[in-house]
Design a protein around this motif. Structure first.
Motif, PDB file in Angstrom:
ATOM      1  N   GLY A  49       0.686  -1.519   0.040  1.00 49.85           N
ATOM      2  CA  GLY A  49       0.165  -0.077   0.483  1.00 49.85           C
ATOM      3  C   GLY A  49       0.935   1.322   0.017  1.00 49.85           C
ATOM      4  O   GLY A  49       1.917   1.072  -0.504  1.00 49.85           O
ATOM      5  N   GLY A  50       0.301   2.949   0.119  1.00 53.99           N
ATOM      6  CA  GLY A  50       1.127   3.752   0.417  1.00 53.99           C
ATOM      7  C   GLY A  50       0.377   4.500  -0.940  1.00 53.99           C
ATOM      8  O   GLY A  50       0.218   4.177  -1.910  1.00 53.99           O
ATOM      9  N   CYS A  51       0.370   5.509  -0.871  1.00 57.85           N
ATOM     10  CA  CYS A  51      -0.744   6.030  -1.974  1.00 57.85           C
ATOM     11  C   CYS A  51      -0.243   6.093  -2.976  1.00 57.85           C
ATOM     12  O   CYS A  51      -0.297   6.488  -4.273  1.00 57.85           O
ATOM     13  N   ALA A  52       1.047   6.499  -3.300  1.00 58.73           N
ATOM     14  CA  ALA A  52       2.156   7.503  -4.455  1.00 58.73           C
ATOM     15  C   ALA A  52       2.181   5.520  -5.193  1.00 58.73           C
ATOM     16  O   ALA A  52       2.229   5.350  -5.740  1.00 58.73           O
ATOM     17  N   CYS A  53       2.375   4.657  -4.007  1.00 58.58           N
ATOM     18  CA  CYS A  53       2.795   3.365  -4.952  1.00 58.58           C
ATOM     19  C   CYS A  53       0.994   2.792  -5.106  1.00 58.58           C
ATOM     20  O   CYS A  53       1.555   1.813  -6.496  1.00 58.58           O
ATOM     21  N   ASN A  54       0.182   2.971  -4.907  1.00 61.56           N
ATOM     22  CA  ASN A  54      -1.795   2.776  -5.185  1.00 61.56           C
ATOM     23  C   ASN A  54      -1.775   3.090  -6.662  1.00 61.56           C
ATOM     24  O   ASN A  54      -2.384   3.256  -8.202  1.00 61.56           O
ATOM     25  N   VAL A  55      -0.303   4.837  -6.831  1.00 67.24           N
ATOM     26  CA  VAL A  55      -1.108   5.122  -8.330  1.00 67.24           C
ATOM     27  C   VAL A  55      -0.460   4.770  -9.092  1.00 67.24           C
ATOM     28  O   VAL A  55      -0.418   5.037 -10.384  1.00 67.24           O
ATOM     29  N   ALA A  56       0.656   4.671  -8.951  1.00 64.24           N
ATOM     30  CA  ALA A  56       2.214   3.822  -9.681  1.00 64.24           C
ATOM     31  C   ALA A  56       1.307   2.909 -10.026  1.00 64.24           C
ATOM     32  O   ALA A  56       1.721   2.450 -11.451  1.00 64.24           O
ATOM     33  N   HIS A  57       0.735   1.755  -9.317  1.00 72.30           N
ATOM     34  CA  HIS A  57       0.178   0.572  -9.638  1.00 72.30           C
ATOM     35  C   HIS A  57      -0.514   0.834 -10.956  1.00 72.30           C
ATOM     36  O   HIS A  57      -0.318   0.469 -11.720  1.00 72.30           O
ATOM     37  N   VAL A  58      -1.695   1.871 -10.811  1.00 73.96           N
ATOM     38  CA  VAL A  58      -2.511   2.230 -11.892  1.00 73.96           C
ATOM     39  C   VAL A  58      -2.162   2.510 -13.105  1.00 73.96           C
ATOM     40  O   VAL A  58      -1.802   2.654 -14.534  1.00 73.96           O
ATOM     41  N   LEU A 144       1.689  14.650  -6.101  1.00 78.46           N
ATOM     42  CA  LEU A 144       2.210  14.834  -4.565  1.00 78.46           C
ATOM     43  C   LEU A 144       0.791  14.757  -4.009  1.00 78.46           C
ATOM     44  O   LEU A 144      -0.136  15.083  -4.218  1.00 78.46           O
ATOM     45  N   CYS A 145       1.809  14.217  -3.028  1.00 80.37           N
ATOM     46  CA  CYS A 145       0.389  13.352  -1.882  1.00 80.37           C
ATOM     47  C   CYS A 145       0.865  14.319  -0.305  1.00 80.37           C
ATOM     48  O   CYS A 145       1.794  14.479  -0.388  1.00 80.37           O
ATOM     49  N   GLY A 146      -0.007  15.378   0.088  1.00 82.15           N
ATOM     50  CA  GLY A 146      -0.001  15.468   1.549  1.00 82.15           C
ATOM     51  C   GLY A 146       0.853  14.778   2.924  1.00 82.15           C
ATOM     52  O   GLY A 146       1.253  15.982   3.562  1.00 82.15           O
ATOM     53  N   LEU A 169       1.267  19.931 -11.575  1.00 82.52           N
ATOM     54  CA  LEU A 169       2.278  19.052 -10.821  1.00 82.52           C
ATOM     55  C   LEU A 169       0.188  18.918  -9.945  1.00 82.52           C
ATOM     56  O   LEU A 169      -0.925  20.140 -10.474  1.00 82.52           O
ATOM     57  N   PHE A 170       0.102  17.557  -9.935  1.00 81.15           N
ATOM     58  CA  PHE A 170      -0.966  17.027  -9.266  1.00 81.15           C
ATOM     59  C   PHE A 170      -1.513  16.673  -7.760  1.00 81.15           C
ATOM     60  O   PHE A 170      -0.242  16.356  -7.430  1.00 81.15           O
ATOM     61  N   PHE A 171      -2.149  17.565  -7.147  1.00 83.45           N
ATOM     62  CA  PHE A 171      -2.180  16.895  -5.613  1.00 83.45           C
ATOM     63  C   PHE A 171      -2.789  16.782  -4.779  1.00 83.45           C
ATOM     64  O   PHE A 171      -4.673  17.191  -5.131  1.00 83.45           O
ATOM     65  N   ALA A 172      -2.981  15.520  -4.146  1.00 81.67           N
ATOM     66  CA  ALA A 172      -3.934  15.378  -3.161  1.00 81.67           C
ATOM     67  C   ALA A 172      -3.466  15.783  -2.075  1.00 81.67           C
ATOM     68  O   ALA A 172      -2.553  14.730  -1.266  1.00 81.67           O
ATOM     69  N   PRO A 173      -4.058  16.059  -1.549  1.00 85.20           N
ATOM     70  CA  PRO A 173      -3.812  16.795   0.004  1.00 85.20           C
ATOM     71  C   PRO A 173      -3.436  16.074   1.431  1.00 85.20           C
ATOM     72  O   PRO A 173      -3.552  15.610   2.065  1.00 85.20           O
ATOM     73  N   GLY A 259      -7.309   3.233  -0.910  1.00 86.37           N
ATOM     74  CA  GLY A 259      -7.456   3.181  -1.852  1.00 86.37           C
ATOM     75  C   GLY A 259      -7.580   3.814  -3.152  1.00 86.37           C
ATOM     76  O   GLY A 259      -7.561   4.246  -4.081  1.00 86.37           O
ATOM     77  N   ALA A 260      -9.230   4.300  -2.917  1.00 82.47           N
ATOM     78  CA  ALA A 260      -9.965   4.334  -3.908  1.00 82.47           C
ATOM     79  C   ALA A 260      -9.630   5.509  -4.368  1.00 82.47           C
ATOM     80  O   ALA A 260      -9.393   6.298  -5.758  1.00 82.47           O
ATOM     81  N   GLY A 261      -9.624   6.674  -3.958  1.00 81.33           N
ATOM     82  CA  GLY A 261      -8.637   8.392  -3.578  1.00 81.33           C
ATOM     83  C   GLY A 261      -7.712   7.608  -4.816  1.00 81.33           C
ATOM     84  O   GLY A 261      -7.465   8.629  -5.435  1.00 81.33           O
ATOM     85  N   ASP A 262      -6.581   7.075  -4.173  1.00 84.77           N
ATOM     86  CA  ASP A 262      -5.378   7.075  -4.798  1.00 84.77           C
ATOM     87  C   ASP A 262      -5.587   6.692  -5.888  1.00 84.77           C
ATOM     88  O   ASP A 262      -4.778   6.464  -7.285  1.00 84.77           O
ATOM     89  N   ALA A 263      -6.750   5.407  -6.413  1.00 83.48           N
ATOM     90  CA  ALA A 263      -6.714   4.871  -7.638  1.00 83.48           C
ATOM     91  C   ALA A 263      -7.156   5.806  -8.901  1.00 83.48           C
ATOM     92  O   ALA A 263      -7.162   5.332  -9.751  1.00 83.48           O
TER      93      ALA A 263
END
Length: 310
Positions: A49-58, A144-146, A169-173, A259-263
């Motif tokens: 898991g981890g926000c950036a990791c979830n994004v990277a998998h998509v 980038l994640c907050g 830049l795409f920022f997810a606070p 992880g829904a928001g990350d995906a």
């Protein structure tokens, strides 16, 4: 329905993803415990898991061109992360085995709603020298994640993006975004990021009584699109001063919302890189997020039909 996008990204360039990879320890509960209560979880599982990791998998499974910078530490969680990332085909550009990797305790109630208890380790830190091999002019977009910005080394992270302009830049606070020191948050907003937030975050950050008014207020600050995820209702977007719309959601049976928001933001990035409009990118992201909440954990299978759809 397709709408033009106010974003001006160079579609052939890569996406930069900077952030965390941890171990999700998922506990299924009937309800959250109260003080002194003795509960028996229905199950416990461990997953990457981890926000950036979830994004990277998509991005990986969508065939996107991207760079993923995520420090990996040592300890039992670091070993799990290192092995899992390697198995999934990710390089590990920053390996710090002498420092502990953290984990996230994901408490999932019967409704599927999740509550996080994050034990942060080296995965939430940042050093500018990690970025030396990478040229910002090679990237069209950056995520980038907050959570990383909130850490002590978040100051260096903000400085990096201030001094290395180029990608959109795409920022997810995240839910703790409102807790960022005003200086750091304001400096990020000054970089004109595309904000990716949920309904509660929109109301808190925008300071208004409705999603539409909050998104409009935030757009006035950043001058860039504001995307607000609304669960099964879809997502609202303030794309420009004149254009806003609701992108309908996809009905799904919620298992958990990890992880829904990350995906969702990962799918937006992947679709934009392929030249889709912002509206169509959000529509694709709604489909991906609906699939994520209908299964356990944050990461869809690599052979998901959603990725073959593009």
């Amino acid at each position: 329905m397709s709408k033009g996008t106010s974003l001006h990204v160079q579609f052939m360039k890569k996406i930069l993803v900077v952030g965390s990879t941890c171990v999700d320890i998922i506990l299924k509960l009937d309800h959250l415990p109260v003080t002194g209560e003795d509960l028996h979880p229905k199950s416990q599982t461990m997953a990457l898991g981890g926000c950036a990791c979830n994004v990277a998998h998509v991005l990986l499974y969508s065939g996107s061109q991207f760079t993923f910078i995520s420090p990996v530490g040592g300890g039992i969680y670091g070993s799990f992360v290192k092995d899992a990332l390697t198995a999934h085909g990710f390089p590990i550009p920053v390996y710090l085995p002498e420092k502990e990797n953290g984990c996230c305790y994901c408490l999932v109630e019967a409704s599927g709603e999740r509550t996080f208890l994050s034990l942060h380790g080296v995965e939430y830190t940042f050093q500018k020298e990690w970025m030396e091999p990478y040229r910002m002019e090679d990237y069209a977009m950056a995520y980038l994640c907050g959570l990383e910005v909130e850490e002590p080394t978040g100051e260096a992270l903000v400085e990096y993006f201030e001094k290395e302009p180029g990608p959109q830049l795409f920022f997810a606070p995240g839910p703790r975004g409102i807790r960022l020191s005003g200086n750091r948050l304001n400096r990020i907003l000054a970089l004109s990021p595309v904000l990716h937030i949920n309904e509660q975050e929109a109301l808190e950050l925008g300071g208004r009584d409705s999603v539409a008014d909050s998104a409009a207020a935030l757009f006035q600050i950043t001058g860039s699109p504001v995307i607000v995820t609304l669960g099964e209702r879809g997502a609202y977007c303030r794309e420009s001063a004149e254009v806003s719309y609701l992108v309908p959601g996809i009905p799904s049976q919620v298992v958990d919302t990890i992880g829904a928001g990350d995906a969702h933001i990962g799918a937006v990035l992947a679709s934009l890189q392929k030249g889709k409009s912002l509206y169509d990118s959000i529509a694709a992201a709604n489909r991906v997020a609906a699939a994520v909440v209908s299964q356990e954990g944050a990461i869809l299978p690599e052979d998901s039909f959603l990725f073959r759809e593009g």
